[in-house]
Design an enzyme around this catalytic site. Structure first.
Site, PDB file in Angstrom:
ATOM      1  N   ASP A  34      -7.130  -1.635   1.113  1.00  0.00           N
ATOM      2  CA  ASP A  34      -6.437  -0.418   1.570  1.00  0.00           C
ATOM      3  C   ASP A  34      -6.732  -0.120   3.036  1.00  0.00           C
ATOM      4  O   ASP A  34      -5.909   0.468   3.734  1.00  0.00           O
ATOM      5  CB  ASP A  34      -6.905   0.788   0.744  1.00  0.00           C
ATOM      6  CG  ASP A  34      -6.455   0.738  -0.714  1.00  0.00           C
ATOM      7  OD1 ASP A  34      -7.293   1.008  -1.599  1.00  0.00           O
ATOM      8  OD2 ASP A  34      -5.270   0.422  -0.967  1.00  0.00           O
ATOM      9  N   ASP A  64       0.881  -1.178   0.000  1.00  0.00           N
ATOM     10  CA  ASP A  64       0.000   0.000   0.000  1.00  0.00           C
ATOM     11  C   ASP A  64       0.915   1.224   0.000  1.00  0.00           C
ATOM     12  O   ASP A  64       1.752   1.387   0.884  1.00  0.00           O
ATOM     13  CB  ASP A  64      -0.893  -0.016   1.230  1.00  0.00           C
ATOM     14  CG  ASP A  64      -1.955   1.062   1.144  1.00  0.00           C
ATOM     15  OD1 ASP A  64      -2.583   1.187   0.075  1.00  0.00           O
ATOM     16  OD2 ASP A  64      -2.134   1.827   2.114  1.00  0.00           O
TER      17      ASP A  64
END
Ligand code: LIP
Length: 293
Positions: free
Chosen positions: A232, A93
């Site tokens: 996420d 991420d």
């Protein structure tokens, strides 16, 4: 289906796995000129994203064959999040940061039951920084420091004009969501005289998971974004909640956001929850339009 998941065992296993997979990141040499993209030229993906996800998914499938897996790089619209116990994984991420050598990228490993995050592990292998949480057992930095970092000395929230705010441009750069974001950003940063919130400042860490961990740690007062996927945010949502923060949707009035709802408003802890709901409503009053996914 096996018995009730052992969350402590899963948590400990995910931390070991994050450290192991992090070696792929720290031993890699990504190049901007050989990086691929997905939706557009700002939506980057590398061979290392895929390599980390492969290692993580294979390891988890061997250890926990009864649980589902949802990962960024193997996602398909046919494989939606369900109520089943599911590992929800973003292998890197902050891929854009990773490609450019900016040290804000992480592995985000979440575990959700009934679409509710119950274990979260976020690990930045470049800085060797680990955030983790188990539902009902608090959130920690490097397994030893309880979050938020200021603990009993945490100051109450005092409105947007006393806030450090995390926002992200994302990879969607035109259309309704872009216009809503840009106009909201301007309203949050603008002066009071022109109807703005006059926030102390804005930060974009380039990683949803690390923005959420900043809110959990207490050095960010809030984080607002549209466009994030379950991978996420899964781990970070739990880490914020276990640090006394709250997770809401990005559109006004969304007090009960879905993990796959693709918008997020995270607000840090405050003594006795002082000012959290008021800050949410103040933020939402500056949202210019509506995020649509
Ligand atoms: C990133 C998110 C970030 C968003 C970026 C990107 P990735 O995830 O963490 O919040 O603004 O556009 O989606 O693609 O680096 O895993």
């Amino acid at each position: 289906m096996s018995s009730t998941p052992d969350l402590q065992q899963i948590h400990d296993f995910l931390i070991d796995l994050a450290h192991e997979a992090g070696k792929i990141i720290t031993s890699s040499l990504p190049r901007v000129d050989t990086t691929g993209s997905k939706k557009n030229s700002a939506d980057l993906v590398t061979e290392y994203d895929r390599a980390v996800e492969k290692k993580v998914s294979e390891t988890l499938r061997e250890k926990y064959p009864d649980y589902d897996f949802l990962g960024e790089e193997t996602y398909s619209p046919e494989h939606q999040l369900t109520d089943a116990p599911t590992f929800i994984v973003d292998p890197i991420d902050g891929t854009t940061n990773f490609v450019h050598g900016f040290p804000n990228s992480c592995i985000s490993l979440g575990f959700a039951i009934n679409r509710r995050p119950v274990v979260g592990v976020v690990y930045n292998p470049v800085t060797n920084t680990l955030y983790s949480a188990i539902e009902g057992h608090g959130a920690y930095l490097n397994r030893t420091q309880r979050l938020p970092l200021k603990g009993e000395d945490l100051e109450p929230l005092r409105g947007l004009d006393n806030a450090l705010v995390a926002l992200e441009w994302g990879s969607e750069r035109s259309g309704n969501n872009w216009d809503t974001k840009v106009n909201t950003f301007a309203s949050l940063a603008g002066s009071r005289e022109q109807g703005g919130a006059m926030v102390h400042s804005i930060r974009s860490l380039g990683s949803a998971a690390l923005n959420l961990c900043g809110v959990a740690a207490g050095y960010l007062d809030l984080y607002w974004e549209g466009g994030g996927w379950p991978w996420d945010v899964c781990a970070g949502w739990l880490i914020v909640r276990e640090a006394g923060g709250i997770i809401l949707g990005g559109n006004p009035g969304d007090w009960e956001p879905r993990l796959d709802g693709r918008t997020c408003l995270a607000i840090r802890a405050s003594p006795g929850g002082q000012g959290q709901k008021e800050l949410a409503e103040e933020l939402w009053s500056h949202v210019k339009g509506r995020l649509e996914y």
